[in-house]
Scaffold this motif. Sequence first.
Motif, PDB file in Angstrom:
ATOM      1  N   ALA A 247       0.681  -1.243   0.095  1.00 60.08           N
ATOM      2  CA  ALA A 247      -0.036   0.067  -0.154  1.00 60.08           C
ATOM      3  C   ALA A 247       0.971   1.342  -0.062  1.00 60.08           C
ATOM      4  CB  ALA A 247      -0.950   0.087   1.284  1.00 60.08           C
ATOM      5  N   TRP A 248       2.144   1.069   0.716  1.00 63.92           N
ATOM      6  CA  TRP A 248       2.856   2.289   0.527  1.00 63.92           C
ATOM      7  C   TRP A 248       2.013   3.487   1.495  1.00 63.92           C
ATOM      8  CZ3 TRP A 248       7.210   0.130  -0.503  1.00 63.92           C
ATOM      9  CH2 TRP A 248       7.370  -0.960  -1.792  1.00 63.92           C
ATOM     10  N   SER A 249       1.188   3.294   2.416  1.00 63.77           N
ATOM     11  CA  SER A 249       0.218   4.139   2.442  1.00 63.77           C
ATOM     12  C   SER A 249       0.872   5.555   3.208  1.00 63.77           C
ATOM     13  CB  SER A 249      -0.815   3.726   3.560  1.00 63.77           C
ATOM     14  OG  SER A 249      -0.337   2.962   4.602  1.00 63.77           O
ATOM     15  N   ARG A 280      10.036   2.754  10.567  1.00 59.93           N
ATOM     16  CA  ARG A 280       9.088   2.279  11.508  1.00 59.93           C
ATOM     17  C   ARG A 280       7.800   2.343  11.237  1.00 59.93           C
ATOM     18  NH1 ARG A 280      12.867   5.799  14.035  1.00 59.93           N
ATOM     19  NH2 ARG A 280      11.619   7.609  13.617  1.00 59.93           N
ATOM     20  N   ALA A 281       7.412   3.246  10.021  1.00 58.09           N
ATOM     21  CA  ALA A 281       6.006   3.310   9.708  1.00 58.09           C
ATOM     22  C   ALA A 281       5.698   2.347   8.279  1.00 58.09           C
ATOM     23  CB  ALA A 281       5.742   4.761   8.978  1.00 58.09           C
ATOM     24  N   ALA A 282       6.760   1.368   7.859  1.00 64.92           N
ATOM     25  CA  ALA A 282       6.458   0.640   6.865  1.00 64.92           C
ATOM     26  C   ALA A 282       5.091  -0.196   6.850  1.00 64.92           C
ATOM     27  CB  ALA A 282       7.649  -0.203   6.461  1.00 64.92           C
ATOM     28  N   PRO A 283       4.615  -0.289   5.810  1.00 62.25           N
ATOM     29  CA  PRO A 283       4.994   0.024   4.199  1.00 62.25           C
ATOM     30  C   PRO A 283       4.508   1.423   4.199  1.00 62.25           C
ATOM     31  CG  PRO A 283       2.822  -1.140   4.299  1.00 62.25           C
ATOM     32  CD  PRO A 283       3.260  -1.165   5.709  1.00 62.25           C
ATOM     33  N   SER A 284       5.987   2.251   3.641  1.00 57.69           N
ATOM     34  CA  SER A 284       5.385   3.563   3.690  1.00 57.69           C
ATOM     35  C   SER A 284       6.291   4.417   2.263  1.00 57.69           C
ATOM     36  CB  SER A 284       6.371   4.376   4.871  1.00 57.69           C
ATOM     37  OG  SER A 284       7.467   3.916   4.922  1.00 57.69           O
ATOM     38  N   THR A 285       6.114   5.279   2.081  1.00 56.75           N
ATOM     39  CA  THR A 285       6.679   6.091   1.120  1.00 56.75           C
ATOM     40  C   THR A 285       7.792   7.368   1.350  1.00 56.75           C
ATOM     41  OG1 THR A 285       4.827   5.812  -0.627  1.00 56.75           O
ATOM     42  CG2 THR A 285       6.393   7.760  -0.918  1.00 56.75           C
ATOM     43  N   GLY A 304      10.023  -2.580   2.984  1.00 55.73           N
ATOM     44  CA  GLY A 304       8.652  -2.069   2.968  1.00 55.73           C
ATOM     45  C   GLY A 304       8.479  -0.255   2.719  1.00 55.73           C
ATOM     46  N   VAL A 305       9.704   0.173   1.871  1.00 58.89           N
ATOM     47  CA  VAL A 305      10.055   1.392   1.982  1.00 58.89           C
ATOM     48  C   VAL A 305       9.955   1.869   0.280  1.00 58.89           C
ATOM     49  CG1 VAL A 305      11.361   3.481   2.495  1.00 58.89           C
ATOM     50  CG2 VAL A 305      10.643   2.046   4.194  1.00 58.89           C
ATOM     51  N   ARG A 306       9.092   2.646   0.007  1.00 59.74           N
ATOM     52  CA  ARG A 306       9.204   3.269  -1.550  1.00 59.74           C
ATOM     53  C   ARG A 306      10.042   4.578  -1.535  1.00 59.74           C
ATOM     54  NH1 ARG A 306       4.313   4.888  -5.277  1.00 59.74           N
ATOM     55  NH2 ARG A 306       3.843   5.853  -3.236  1.00 59.74           N
ATOM     56  N   TRP A 307      11.055   4.637  -2.135  1.00 57.40           N
ATOM     57  CA  TRP A 307      11.776   5.865  -2.310  1.00 57.40           C
ATOM     58  C   TRP A 307      11.000   6.482  -3.774  1.00 57.40           C
ATOM     59  CZ3 TRP A 307      17.254   6.533  -0.221  1.00 57.40           C
ATOM     60  CH2 TRP A 307      17.476   5.247   0.710  1.00 57.40           C
ATOM     61  N   LEU A 308      10.584   7.847  -3.424  1.00 59.12           N
ATOM     62  CA  LEU A 308       9.697   8.531  -4.417  1.00 59.12           C
ATOM     63  C   LEU A 308      10.005   9.773  -4.537  1.00 59.12           C
ATOM     64  CD1 LEU A 308       7.330   8.122  -6.486  1.00 59.12           C
ATOM     65  CD2 LEU A 308       5.728   9.176  -4.625  1.00 59.12           C
ATOM     66  N   GLY A 309      10.449  10.092  -5.958  1.00 57.01           N
ATOM     67  CA  GLY A 309      10.785  11.664  -6.387  1.00 57.01           C
ATOM     68  C   GLY A 309       9.702  12.096  -6.986  1.00 57.01           C
ATOM     69  N   ALA A 339      11.100  -0.232  -3.349  1.00 53.34           N
ATOM     70  CA  ALA A 339      11.106   0.400  -4.798  1.00 53.34           C
ATOM     71  C   ALA A 339      11.629   1.811  -4.708  1.00 53.34           C
ATOM     72  CB  ALA A 339       9.392   0.611  -4.782  1.00 53.34           C
ATOM     73  N   ILE A 340      12.143   2.000  -5.814  1.00 57.50           N
ATOM     74  CA  ILE A 340      12.684   3.499  -6.297  1.00 57.50           C
ATOM     75  C   ILE A 340      12.064   3.745  -7.373  1.00 57.50           C
ATOM     76  CG2 ILE A 340      14.896   4.414  -6.819  1.00 57.50           C
ATOM     77  CD1 ILE A 340      16.662   2.058  -5.211  1.00 57.50           C
ATOM     78  N   GLU A 341      11.343   4.963  -7.244  1.00 61.07           N
ATOM     79  CA  GLU A 341      10.485   5.487  -8.489  1.00 61.07           C
ATOM     80  C   GLU A 341      10.866   7.120  -8.589  1.00 61.07           C
ATOM     81  OE1 GLU A 341       6.528   4.452  -7.772  1.00 61.07           O
ATOM     82  OE2 GLU A 341       7.048   2.239  -7.863  1.00 61.07           O
ATOM     83  N   GLY A 342      10.868   7.625  -9.961  1.00 58.61           N
ATOM     84  CA  GLY A 342      11.086   8.924  -9.957  1.00 58.61           C
ATOM     85  C   GLY A 342      12.253   9.788  -9.593  1.00 58.61           C
ATOM     86  N   LEU A 343      13.393   9.134  -9.550  1.00 62.64           N
ATOM     87  CA  LEU A 343      14.402   9.596  -9.072  1.00 62.64           C
ATOM     88  C   LEU A 343      15.664   9.535  -9.928  1.00 62.64           C
ATOM     89  CD1 LEU A 343      14.876   8.203  -5.298  1.00 62.64           C
ATOM     90  CD2 LEU A 343      14.796  10.810  -5.742  1.00 62.64           C
ATOM     91  N   THR A 344      16.500  10.489  -9.857  1.00 65.07           N
ATOM     92  CA  THR A 344      17.743  10.339 -10.444  1.00 65.07           C
ATOM     93  C   THR A 344      18.896  10.104  -9.271  1.00 65.07           C
ATOM     94  OG1 THR A 344      17.788  11.695 -12.400  1.00 65.07           O
ATOM     95  CG2 THR A 344      19.570  11.679 -11.535  1.00 65.07           C
ATOM     96  N   ILE A 345      19.565   8.984  -9.488  1.00 65.49           N
ATOM     97  CA  ILE A 345      20.503   8.468  -8.453  1.00 65.49           C
ATOM     98  C   ILE A 345      21.794   8.666  -9.167  1.00 65.49           C
ATOM     99  CG2 ILE A 345      21.418   6.727  -6.809  1.00 65.49           C
ATOM    100  CD1 ILE A 345      18.232   5.910  -6.597  1.00 65.49           C
ATOM    101  N   ASP A 346      22.793   9.352  -8.569  1.00 67.51           N
ATOM    102  CA  ASP A 346      23.923   9.947  -9.281  1.00 67.51           C
ATOM    103  C   ASP A 346      25.215   9.494  -8.301  1.00 67.51           C
ATOM    104  OD1 ASP A 346      26.036  10.814 -11.041  1.00 67.51           O
ATOM    105  OD2 ASP A 346      24.844  12.944 -11.060  1.00 67.51           O
ATOM    106  N   ALA A 347      26.148   8.857  -8.856  1.00 65.90           N
ATOM    107  CA  ALA A 347      27.479   8.524  -8.301  1.00 65.90           C
ATOM    108  C   ALA A 347      28.576   8.675  -9.279  1.00 65.90           C
ATOM    109  CB  ALA A 347      27.517   7.242  -7.603  1.00 65.90           C
TER     110      ALA A 347
END
Length: 795
Positions: A247-249, A280-285, A304-309, A339-347
């Motif tokens: 749910a990533w609620s 602590r709040a997972a499933p979360s965004t 349980g964590v979605r990384w959202l940009g 999940a990783i969505e809508g991000l640029t991850i740059d190294a």
Amino acid sequence: MPRRLLARLCGAGLVAGLAFAVGLAALQVVGEGAGQAAIASRPPPLVPPGADPYDPPFALEGGSGPVIGDGLRTAGPGETVTLAGSDFAASTVFEVFSQARGRPGAVVRIAPDYAGPAAATLALPSTLPAGAMHLLRARSAKGYGPAFPVNRTETWWLGPDAAAPSEPFAVFGRNLSDPDGSRAAVYLKTSATEGLFLPVVTANPYRVEVRTPALQSGAYEVWAHNGRGGRLGWSGPLTLTIRNAPAWSTVVDVANFGARGDGASDDGAAIEAALAAAERAAPSTLRFGRGVYLSRRSFRAPSGVRWLGAGRNATALRLAAPLDAQGFIYAGGDVRDVAIEGLTIDADRRVSAQDRALIALGGARIRIADSRLNSWGGETLRISARGLEIVRNEITGAGSFLGVSEQVFATGNVFRMTSDAEAAVTSWGGREFALVGNLLVNADPSRADGSGIGRLFVAQGHFGSVRDAYFSGNETRNAAPRDCAAVDCNKGEQIIFEFGGVALLGRASALSPTTVTIPRLSLAPGATRGDVVIAAGRGAGQRRRVVSIKGDVVTFDRPWTAPPDRTSSQFYVTPVAERAVVYRNRLQGRKTYAAHDSNSTAVLVWGLCFDMVVADNDISRMRHGVMAAATSGTPQDSVSAPFFTLVEGNRIRAVNNGIYAGLTFGYDTHPAVLGGVGNVFRRNDIRDVAHIGLAMDLWDSRGGDVIAPVFERNRVVGAPYGMVTGLKLIWSGRLFRSVPPGRGRLLGAVLRGNVFVRGLLLSPGSIGFWASRGVRWSTHGDRWSGFRAGASPTP
């Protein structure tokens, strides 16, 4: 099974009778691989609407006659079927039963082109109905063997095999539909006696997509049918798990923890605090607003964590110091639902060590979507997970290593390769891959470190067998090693299954239906997740999946169809590649293909590979269009060889060699070890060839005979050398040599209905056909025109 009993069962519309279930189970043993439950205990559904009738007049299980252990499973009227088995001989007779809608069934006797102790080739009569399922059986003085199906539906795997209601999933396999996608049926059983047909979204012979119905969470059986073969045409069951999606609620915004995203401040501590709250709040965004977030530290990804940009062009997370962990975003082997969505991850240029990557994760259910990943100079993804989605990303760097990942779906990505990297995607023992609609390019060819070496996908068996892969709609551009003076040019294979270097383990001291005991068992790495393969003697050409190894006893998943013996049979226990489809891709190498001596190849099936399909692709600018080759690698190794590869309907343009097959790098081995059986090259259109249109390579080694290769209905236009069979062709240039007597044998080879045209560029040295002394092809209606010499299959 008596004809009257089968007709009565089908006509009554019964789910199954005991005799029918036993017969169908026997057919599955011959016709399908492991990983599916016994059909005898799980009767198939009723015949789908519009399916062909099917009423074979003979028993499916057979008697004491010759046994077909394996074979090519797709062929139409007038096309060749290749088989491996036991007790074949020149006197062996084959029969085929076919039946289609509107036509009565009939049994036709076939004289084989070739029947040797381990293999046979035979052409299906042109009078058989098109698009039908065919049952083959062999007969000798001892009687008939069991039936072997051709064109029967084969379900290999589901992808994904766990989905939420209304989400799509696909059945992957072979012979799933007609070539135009029609007649595919997918049935989901909701109980022991009930079920429903699922509406088909898209279909082709190797993949059928449907949607998950609105049912309660749980496990369900999935069956498939291609409209052929009546009640015998079902394949399955495979298991679909219906589950609720995360749910990533709860939303945790990094700005609320002090992250600025101004491209100057170090936001690492703030992001880490927000990440802890999200855990602590997972499933979360974990939400990132617009901006550039710098960090001098790496981040552990919790379950349980979605990384959202806000979108990959709006939000960037950038590493601002040398990498201090295995990944900029990392986790151990037990992370779930990330999940990783809508991000640029740059190294950029900050990932350098071989055991590190931009994103390093292990676990299950990982999704990376609609993002931009940049690790120029280093690895982008190092992930070993069950359930991995890589969707619509732009990925720049030195490739990704997926280890033993399973259920991998890479869709709609752009892979921008750097640093002469090995491959966009590498597997060392995974299974169930679908790469669909991806683009492979060089990141910046104007820079010395701005190109890869041309590989989209590499499969090797360091950690175990690689099973079940599907490639479709992918495109490569200018993909090959850039400069042989600077790069190892023994590379460049765009899709490669590389499974050489196996050791012959010898004979068994004891056998049972599902075990083999091999004295002083010594195993190669990955063998515990590999296969048992019969390399020589009775039963050669078959493989079974390893279940366990205890001391010298290897237990495998199911009994042999053609049982081995303790006198003649020789064994491998080793990783293999099995069941891969490369279908409707556009694969392009460099324009210097003719002068640039790299191994630039669209698809290479190399070594111990089974049931590989390369079909309907557009291929251009390659050193070799397609290769299917055996190898022994070093004098200490035995021969690793492909079995029943089908290369069909490809359009191959502007290449040095069109299709390249046979044995490469051969060394002496046990004389009975096979150098491959039954690889078929059919209906390929090959044009503008700088060297050889169709090449069959042989070496001056003992053992490793290449058996029953078939070239049929191919068209080669504009090649100075139409077809060549010779010694070490990979190094021969224009001077072809013969194989010494008794070495590098080619047995049961077939040419049927091929057309060779020299074209406008007629040259004094053009040769339509050249074959090593002692090599004989069985020829049927082939044509040569415009060549200076060798315009017929006579050495």
